[in-house]
Design a protein around this motif. Structure first.
Motif, PDB file in Angstrom:
ATOM      1  N   ILE A 155       4.184   2.529  11.221  1.00 34.13           N
ATOM      2  CA  ILE A 155       4.804   3.729  11.787  1.00 34.13           C
ATOM      3  C   ILE A 155       4.679   4.902  10.833  1.00 34.13           C
ATOM      4  O   ILE A 155       4.296   6.005  11.224  1.00 34.13           O
ATOM      5  N   TYR A 156       4.986   4.667   9.557  1.00 34.11           N
ATOM      6  CA  TYR A 156       4.961   5.762   8.594  1.00 34.11           C
ATOM      7  C   TYR A 156       3.542   6.218   8.256  1.00 34.11           C
ATOM      8  O   TYR A 156       3.343   7.353   7.816  1.00 34.11           O
ATOM      9  N   ILE A 170       0.794   4.168  -2.843  1.00 35.74           N
ATOM     10  CA  ILE A 170       0.478   5.547  -2.484  1.00 35.74           C
ATOM     11  C   ILE A 170       1.587   6.488  -2.939  1.00 35.74           C
ATOM     12  O   ILE A 170       1.330   7.559  -3.494  1.00 35.74           O
ATOM     13  N   SER A 171       2.848   6.084  -2.697  1.00 35.34           N
ATOM     14  CA  SER A 171       3.968   6.947  -3.069  1.00 35.34           C
ATOM     15  C   SER A 171       4.095   7.116  -4.585  1.00 35.34           C
ATOM     16  O   SER A 171       4.646   8.109  -5.060  1.00 35.34           O
ATOM     17  N   ILE A 172       3.557   6.158  -5.342  1.00 34.80           N
ATOM     18  CA  ILE A 172       3.591   6.252  -6.807  1.00 34.80           C
ATOM     19  C   ILE A 172       2.407   7.072  -7.331  1.00 34.80           C
ATOM     20  O   ILE A 172       2.567   7.932  -8.203  1.00 34.80           O
ATOM     21  N   LEU A 173       1.212   6.819  -6.776  1.00 38.87           N
ATOM     22  CA  LEU A 173      -0.006   7.419  -7.313  1.00 38.87           C
ATOM     23  C   LEU A 173      -0.217   8.866  -6.891  1.00 38.87           C
ATOM     24  O   LEU A 173      -0.811   9.644  -7.643  1.00 38.87           O
ATOM     25  N   ASP A 174       0.245   9.245  -5.698  1.00 39.59           N
ATOM     26  CA  ASP A 174       0.033  10.609  -5.222  1.00 39.59           C
ATOM     27  C   ASP A 174       1.223  11.487  -5.575  1.00 39.59           C
ATOM     28  O   ASP A 174       2.335  11.266  -5.091  1.00 39.59           O
ATOM     29  N   SER A 175       0.987  12.486  -6.396  1.00 40.29           N
ATOM     30  CA  SER A 175       2.081  13.357  -6.853  1.00 40.29           C
ATOM     31  C   SER A 175       2.695  14.179  -5.725  1.00 40.29           C
ATOM     32  O   SER A 175       3.848  14.605  -5.818  1.00 40.29           O
ATOM     33  N   LEU A 197      11.360   5.877   1.025  1.00 37.54           N
ATOM     34  CA  LEU A 197      10.381   5.054   1.736  1.00 37.54           C
ATOM     35  C   LEU A 197       9.818   3.963   0.834  1.00 37.54           C
ATOM     36  O   LEU A 197       9.611   2.823   1.274  1.00 37.54           O
ATOM     37  N   GLY A 198       9.574   4.297  -0.433  1.00 38.37           N
ATOM     38  CA  GLY A 198       9.112   3.286  -1.381  1.00 38.37           C
ATOM     39  C   GLY A 198      10.138   2.183  -1.571  1.00 38.37           C
ATOM     40  O   GLY A 198       9.794   0.997  -1.646  1.00 38.37           O
ATOM     41  N   ASN A 199      11.423   2.576  -1.641  1.00 42.66           N
ATOM     42  CA  ASN A 199      12.501   1.593  -1.728  1.00 42.66           C
ATOM     43  C   ASN A 199      12.548   0.715  -0.479  1.00 42.66           C
ATOM     44  O   ASN A 199      12.758  -0.503  -0.567  1.00 42.66           O
ATOM     45  N   LEU A 200      12.358   1.350   0.679  1.00 48.40           N
ATOM     46  CA  LEU A 200      12.384   0.604   1.944  1.00 48.40           C
ATOM     47  C   LEU A 200      11.244  -0.406   2.010  1.00 48.40           C
ATOM     48  O   LEU A 200      11.440  -1.545   2.451  1.00 48.40           O
ATOM     49  N   THR A 232       0.828  -1.209   0.000  1.00 46.07           N
ATOM     50  CA  THR A 232       0.000   0.000   0.000  1.00 46.07           C
ATOM     51  C   THR A 232       0.859   1.255   0.000  1.00 46.07           C
ATOM     52  O   THR A 232       0.568   2.221  -0.725  1.00 46.07           O
ATOM     53  N   LEU A 233       1.923   1.258   0.816  1.00 49.35           N
ATOM     54  CA  LEU A 233       2.814   2.421   0.852  1.00 49.35           C
ATOM     55  C   LEU A 233       3.463   2.676  -0.504  1.00 49.35           C
ATOM     56  O   LEU A 233       3.599   3.817  -0.939  1.00 49.35           O
ATOM     57  N   ILE A 234       3.870   1.601  -1.182  1.00 50.25           N
ATOM     58  CA  ILE A 234       4.486   1.741  -2.508  1.00 50.25           C
ATOM     59  C   ILE A 234       3.489   2.348  -3.497  1.00 50.25           C
ATOM     60  O   ILE A 234       3.817   3.284  -4.237  1.00 50.25           O
TER      61      ILE A 234
END
Length: 318
Positions: A295-296, A48-53, A63-66, A44-46
């Motif tokens: 956490i994030y 979100i980080s891709i879809l939200d500009s 964070l996406g890499n993590l 989900t985090l990945i």
């Protein structure tokens, strides 16, 4: 004569929790649930980080890499561990063991370096905000992330190559849930001081040096925060790095607890892991990847805002 006790191993036996059948069923359920949470949370985090500009920034790129790293790290060992909990045949081929060693060590090393890069990113954002867009441009943060992965792959490839060349004794029982590199090294019928030296150098470079960077970065960050007069301002600035600091404490705290806690004479003499040590080691590989997205998401207004924005766009766009 020294070759009499050596053999060409085709497979290893992973001892795990053999002898504790009830615990195996209990931990199968627990680890399965945690693994599903890891996949859903980090996935989900990945997305979100891709879809939200609004999240197309260095911090969320890291964070996406993590998150992707945590999915890869757990997938190298958890599925096979779950299968072994329910199977009477708890073996892994020699080549499969080598692949598991390589992937596990590569992911672990990459995470150490990546956390150091993320600490530097927070330092620049807080201590040099005006120069942040210049210092942490795309030409900087993409190579930083790529360098973390490269360091992990190179370190793991070197250490795994030296381990698989060792001659192994007839005893093919690995007293662990997976092919952890130290557990495999201890089975060798040869002097492993060279391997231990390489591991010491690698640990210094890829674990302690990133930790030093993290300590220095947060020392400067705290010093900068304390200069802010208003408590509201201090709280607002600290909130931008509190999630990363929490992840670092959990990650390195578990490592230090697992590897630096005093061992009993019996453990030192038998060179053996008891059930508690093995469970701690297993949960180390599961707890941190599971906690990261929680956490994030819970401690980060940007992520929560992005989730609300995407949900509103998805359900109320019409």
């Amino acid at each position: 004569m020294e070759w009499e006790n050596q053999t060409i191993l085709v497979e290893f036996f992973l001892k795990g929790l053999s002898g504790y059948p009830r615990l195996e069923i209990l931990f199968f359920v627990l680890i399965l649930i945690m693994y599903v949470v890891i996949l859903l949370g980090n996935g989900t985090l990945i997305l979100i980080s891709i879809l939200d500009s609004h999240l197309h920034t260095p911090m969320y790129f890291f964070l996406g890499n993590l998150s992707f790293l945590d999915i890869c790290y757990t997938t190298t060992s958890i599925p096979s561990t779950l299968v072994s909990f329910l199977s009477d045949r708890k073996t892994i081929s020699f080549s499969g063991c080598a692949v598991q060693m390589f992937l596990g060590l590569a992911m672990g090393t990459t995470e150490c370096v990546l956390l150091g890069m993320m600490a530097f990113d927070r330092y620049v954002a807080i201590c040099n905000p005006l120069r942040y867009p210049i210092i942490m441009s795309k030409d900087s943060y993409v190579p930083m992330a790529a360098g973390s992965w490269f360091a992990g792959v190179v370190n793991s490839a070197v250490q795994t190559a030296f381990v698989v060349q060792l001659p192994f004794c007839r005893n093919s029982v690995i007293n662990h849930f997976s092919c952890e590199i130290l557990a495999v090294m201890k089975m060798a019928c040869a002097d492993i001081s060279g391997n231990e030296f390489i591991m010491l150098v690698a640990t210094t470079l890829f674990t302690l040096m990133p930790l030093l960077l993290i300590v220095i970065s947060y020392s400067l960050i705290i010093s900068s925060i304390l200069k802010i007069r208003s408590s509201e301002g201090r709280s607002k600035v600290f909130s931008t790095c509190s999630a990363h600091l929490t992840v670092v404490i959990i990650f390195y705290g578990t490592i230090l607890f697992m590897y630096m806690k005093p061992k009993s004479k019996e453990t030192l003499n038998l060179d053996d892991l008891n059930a508690t040590d093995k469970l701690i080691s297993m949960f180390y590989g599961v707890i941190t990847p599971m906690m990261n997205p929680l956490i994030y998401s819970l401690r980060n207004k940007d992520v929560k805002g992005a989730v609300k924005h995407l949900l509103n766009r998805r359900f109320f766009s019409k």
